[in-house]
Design a protein around this motif. Structure first.
Motif, short mmCIF file in Angstrom:
data_model
loop_
_atom_site.label_atom_id
_atom_site.label_comp_id
_atom_site.label_asym_id
_atom_site.label_seq_id
_atom_site.Cartn_x
_atom_site.Cartn_y
_atom_site.Cartn_z
N ALA A 123 78.03 14.22 98.47
CA ALA A 123 76.75 14.57 97.79
C ALA A 123 75.83 13.55 97.35
CB ALA A 123 76.66 15.75 96.87
N SER A 124 76.81 12.74 96.37
CA SER A 124 76.14 11.59 95.50
C SER A 124 75.80 10.34 96.46
CB SER A 124 76.86 11.39 94.34
OG SER A 124 78.02 11.10 94.59
N ALA A 125 76.54 10.50 97.70
CA ALA A 125 76.55 9.19 98.39
C ALA A 125 75.84 9.73 99.79
CB ALA A 125 77.98 8.78 98.74
N ARG A 126 74.98 10.65 99.66
CA ARG A 126 74.24 11.30 100.81
C ARG A 126 73.85 10.19 101.79
NH1 ARG A 126 69.21 15.12 100.99
NH2 ARG A 126 69.34 15.56 103.33
N GLY A 127 73.98 10.40 103.10
CA GLY A 127 73.42 9.62 104.05
C GLY A 127 74.07 8.25 104.22
N THR A 128 75.03 8.00 103.43
CA THR A 128 75.94 6.82 103.57
C THR A 128 76.91 6.82 104.75
OG1 THR A 128 77.26 7.14 101.97
CG2 THR A 128 75.38 6.00 101.43
N TRP A 129 77.49 5.87 105.02
CA TRP A 129 78.79 6.07 106.02
C TRP A 129 79.88 6.98 105.33
CZ3 TRP A 129 83.23 3.68 104.60
CH2 TRP A 129 82.94 2.96 103.43
N GLY A 130 79.92 6.73 103.97
CA GLY A 130 81.04 7.41 103.33
C GLY A 130 80.79 8.96 103.57
N ASP A 131 79.49 9.44 103.44
CA ASP A 131 79.12 10.98 103.62
C ASP A 131 79.40 11.25 105.03
OD1 ASP A 131 77.93 13.29 103.21
OD2 ASP A 131 76.00 12.63 103.73
N THR A 132 79.20 10.43 106.05
CA THR A 132 79.49 11.00 107.29
C THR A 132 80.67 11.05 107.97
OG1 THR A 132 77.55 9.37 107.96
CG2 THR A 132 78.83 10.19 109.76
N ILE A 133 81.68 10.03 107.24
CA ILE A 133 83.13 10.14 107.46
C ILE A 133 83.50 11.29 106.87
CG2 ILE A 133 85.44 9.16 106.71
CD1 ILE A 133 84.23 6.66 107.02
N VAL A 134 83.28 11.93 105.55
CA VAL A 134 83.57 13.21 104.93
C VAL A 134 83.40 14.33 105.68
CG1 VAL A 134 83.23 14.49 103.07
CG2 VAL A 134 83.86 12.14 102.44
N ARG A 135 82.08 14.15 106.28
CA ARG A 135 81.53 15.22 106.96
C ARG A 135 82.32 15.53 108.34
NH1 ARG A 135 75.31 14.21 107.22
NH2 ARG A 135 75.50 15.98 108.77
N ILE A 136 82.63 14.44 109.19
CA ILE A 136 83.54 14.68 110.27
C ILE A 136 84.79 14.78 110.00
CG2 ILE A 136 84.66 13.09 111.88
CD1 ILE A 136 82.07 11.12 111.88
N ILE A 137 85.59 14.39 108.84
CA ILE A 137 86.77 15.01 108.62
C ILE A 137 86.73 16.22 108.21
CG2 ILE A 137 88.58 14.72 106.68
CD1 ILE A 137 88.33 11.75 106.73
#
Lengths: 316, 493
Positions: A123-137
């Motif tokens: 949530a705090s890193a919304r829109g970054t690649w970290g957020d994307t990875i978390v969502r995919i996982i």
């Protein structure tokens, strides 16, 4: 509040009664009773003996009388006797319940421990690649069935780390390390989908709260991002998360039932599956009732917890 | 009591050879402990270590002495005299005598026991103890399989049956004694220090771990959690084949996969229809697809019974020929044949055979469907002959009579096909009463030829019995009957 709890407990009794009727009659719809399964393919046996066995087990009575007898027993707190072992159903369940509860609670604790940091981070890193990875996982975690993950984990671990004790079960009091190491893979397997859904919900719920007016006001007051998140946003984001935890407990239990088969853990799941295929009616009925009770109580606790998190919630 | 005996023995220093625990992994808990009642393989695997019969069959299916040291058979085949070993004791310390054999026999035959073994001994008119170590069985008619069947006469102690629940305790004369049962976890047996064979058993403990998942059992064998998987399915065996620390053992299994027909339901009452379906089934394809090549196509008897079995090349219908089958179906007026095949999902071989047979029938233009109810339901419908056809596995026997009589005789215990052919009945009775080996072999040859193509069963394949064993475990020998008697010879490194 007290009135509310009393009302909910009355509901609980009603739900249990409904489940007892459903389980009892659904079981009877499965063809073949315990006597037929007991005698197996042994067709030489005389009709008299089959009838005698049925009488002995009370299976010759009309079905509503069988239910009546069982229900009267329930009111006295008697779950009946297991057909195959002659042991009280309560004794058989109590021998297995702690094992299933251990797996379930470990999985819940592990899921919370992992999903909170992940959800907050995303949530705090919304829109970054970290957020994307978390969502995919988390999508992968939601999609993979836990028994499949279990088999995979077991295979990888037993090939890579043959000395790691991963299969079977030893009681915690006998060998704490042996107990925890053997439960680690099944706990991991059933936790994955829960971690995935909890962290997703936490992320979206946090994002929603962070856009709320009072957060903006707090921000313009000059509060640090940290204080904002932990002191104001997180608490308000918890309500949907709590709802999901309540629902997930049901999935968690059913996941544990299956994972017990994979990892040869002698819990309630093995008991239920064995009892169904043996048509051990009292045992299936008793086990399902206990599981239902567990599920209903967890939901009640979740509802009560709303008030603790959000004092504005009122019960009536 | 067991513990007391054990400590007494230890005190006198007899038990010195037994060391180590053999960890087995099996798929199911034993279902019941009464040796005269159980039918489940999971029970027999355990109880065969605890109880002995009069004889036993070795890995080559030859009959060898067990509790009986020797035996004589009268010329007319009506009287069997068994000389028992002396000084054999039960696990409770009491000496076993001829009276115990007679008691056990009578218990099997008693109606209230409900023993499935009773039908194996229906020709016996009396069993008597001539003295402490001699038992005489008198038969009402000659019955060739009798000697082999006495392997199933588990000798129990009368005082145990009468004072305790034999479904809960197990006191026999065997190499191992029951120690502990932890439900859905393991069954533990410990070495019998007074066992009558010298230097056996060799391990101190047998532990049957109950592990329902095949892939979990395989993973446990790989990483050394388990030493022995008595039964491995072909697909799992293939994955274990390349593992250095594990070997796969093979022997011809006596059990076979089959497609059985209800011969009272049209058009399966017509032998031509059954023969046509035999021609449609491609057994080699099934052996490859289902058994991964670990099986042999076979007829009514296992190729493992080398002295009896007719080679499948003798059966015309075993050559797959769809056109000929269609012509035969047309002749029988069943060109638009539709059928529902009953099956069950708890056995991988059965469910895979069902799939492949279904595909083969559909390819041949038959409107076939599959019905896979839960196992208990399958058993019900199977017993009540509520099917057009079904796929299943049938167990085998070391004697041809054990395969054929129960299955094909009009009064046979497992003739769920309702097959009724007076000429077959006559040959079956003839076969079990003949004492001359050559004449008996001729009878079974003609029976097999009669049954292979137009009988109520399309025999499909006899699997290879696969076992997985870890390096360092010595002395295990597979037995085609799936008995695990060689466990008493096993050592663990």
């Amino acid at each position: 509040m007290t009135n509310y709890i009393i009302k909910r407990i009355a509901d609980l009794v009603f739900v249990l009664f409904g489940v007892s009727v459903l389980v009892f009659f659904m079981l009877r719809f499965i063809p073949g009773d315990a006597v037929e399964i007991m005698l197996g393919a042994n067709v030489d046996i005389s009709v008299e003996r089959v009838e005698a066995l049925r009488r002995q087990l009370g299976l010759d009575l009309p079905i509503h009388e069988q239910y009546g007898q069982w229900f009267l027993g329930l009111l006295r707190g008697d779950l009946g006797t297991s057909i195959w072992t002659g042991q009280p159903v309560a004794t058989e369940i109590m021998a297995r319940l702690p094992i299933t509860l251990e797996v379930t609670l470990l999985a819940l604790a592990f899921s919370l421990l992992v999903s909170f940091p992940i959800g907050i981070l995303a949530a705090s890193a919304r829109g970054t690649w970290g957020d994307t990875i978390v969502r995919i996982i988390s999508i992968i975690g939601l999609t993979l069935p836990s028994f499949w993950v279990g088999v995979l984990l077991l295979y990888v671990v037993s090939v890579r780390f043959p000395s790691f004790p991963a299969i079977g079960f030893v009681p915690f009091l006998e060998d704490p390390w042996g107990n925890l190491s053997r439960l680690s893979l099944p706990v991991l397997a059933v936790s994955l989908p829960i971690i995935a859904s909890l962290s997703r919900i936490l992320r979206s719920s946090l994002l929603e709260v962070m856009n709320a007016d009072y957060i903006r006001t707090a921000k313009s007051k000059g509060l640090s991002a940290r204080t904002l998140l932990y002191k104001h946003a997180l608490r308000n984001a918890l309500i949907p998360v709590l709802t999901i935890i309540g629902v997930q407990m049901g999935y968690l239990l059913s996941g544990v039932v299956i994972i017990e088969q994979v990892f040869a853990i002698p819990g309630l799941g093995r008991l239920i599956i064995g009892a169904i295929s043996e048509r051990n009616y009292p045992l299936v009925q008793g086990t399902i009732l206990v599981v239902t009770l567990f599920f209903v109580v967890v939901n009640l606790l979740v509802d009560l917890a709303y008030a603790w998190i959000d004092p504005r919630v009122e019960y009536s | 009591m067991q513990k007391f005996v054990l400590s007494l023995i230890l005190l006198f220093g007899f038990a010195s050879a037994q060391t180590g625990t053999l960890e087995l992994a099996v798929d199911q808990s034993p279902v019941g402990l009464d040796p005269h009642v159980v039918t489940a393989f999971s029970s027999i695997a355990v109880l065969s270590q605890i109880y002995d019969g009069l004889v036993e069959s070795n890995a080559d299916l030859a009959i060898e002495p067990a509790l009986a040291e020797s035996w004589t058979i009268s010329d007319d085949g009506l009287s069997y005299t068994f000389n028992l070993r002396e000084g054999v004791t039960f696990h409770n310390g009491r000496t076993m005598t001829a009276e115990d054999v007679v008691y056990s026999f009578n218990r099997i035959m008693a109606e209230e026991t409900g023993s499935p073994q009773a039908s194996r001994f229906s020709q016996v008119s009396s069993a008597e103890a001539a003295d402490d170590t001699t038992v005489v069985f008198t038969l009402s008619e000659a019955f060739a399989p009798f000697l082999g069947n006495t392997a199933n006469l588990s000798v129990v102690a009368s005082e145990v049956v009468e004072s305790e629940d034999i479904g809960q305790v197990a006191i026999g004369t065997g190499a191992f004694m029951l120690d502990e049962i932890v439900p859905d976890t393991y069954v533990s047996l410990v070495a019998n220090p007074n066992y009558y064979r010298d230097m056996q058993p060799k391990v101190a403990e047998l532990r049957y771990n109950i592990v329902p998942e095949a892939s979990t059992r395989a993973a446990g064998l790989r990483n050394g959690t388990y030493h022995l998987l008595p039964v491995v399915d072909p697909a799992t065996a293939q994955t274990l084949e390349n593992v250095n620390s594990v070997s796969i053992l093979r022997t011809q299994d006596l059990a076979y996969s089959l497609l059985g027909f209800n011969t009272t339901v049209a058009p399966f009452d017509d032998a031509r229809v059954r023969e046509a379906i035999n021609m449609i089934i491609d057994r080699e394809e099934i052996v490859e697809a289902v058994y991964f090549g670990q099986a042999e196509a076979g007829g009514p008897l296992s190729p493992g019974l080398a002295e009896w079995a007719v080679d499948t090349s003798e059966y015309s219908c075993y050559t797959t020929d769809v056109d000929k089958a269609k012509a035969l179906l047309a002749e029988a007026g069943a060109s638009d044949l539709s059928m529902e095949i009953l099956s069950f999902g708890t056995n991988k071989i059965v469910s895979d055979v069902s799939q492949v047979v279904l595909a083969q029938l559909i390819d041949a233009g038959i409107d076939a469907t599959l019905d896979v109810p839960e196992f208990g339901t399958f058993v019900q419908r199977w017993k009540n002959s509520e099917f057009d056809a079904f796929v299943s596995l049938n167990g085998g026997n070391i004697d041809p009579d054990g395969y054929l009589f129960r299955t094909f005789h009009s009064d046979g215990a497992t003739n769920v096909y309702k097959f009724n052919d007076p000429s077959v009945d006559e040959l079956l009775v003839q076969g079990r009463t003949q004492t001359d080996l050559d004449e008996r072999a001729a009878t079974y040859t003609s029976l097999q030829e009669k049954l292979a193509c137009s009988g109520p069963i399309s025999h499909i394949a006899y699997g290879t019995l696969l076992s997985g064993i870890a390096n360092g475990v010595e002395g295990f020998e597979q037995n085609p009957t799936r008995s695990l008697i060689s466990l008493r010879n096993v050592t663990v490194e």
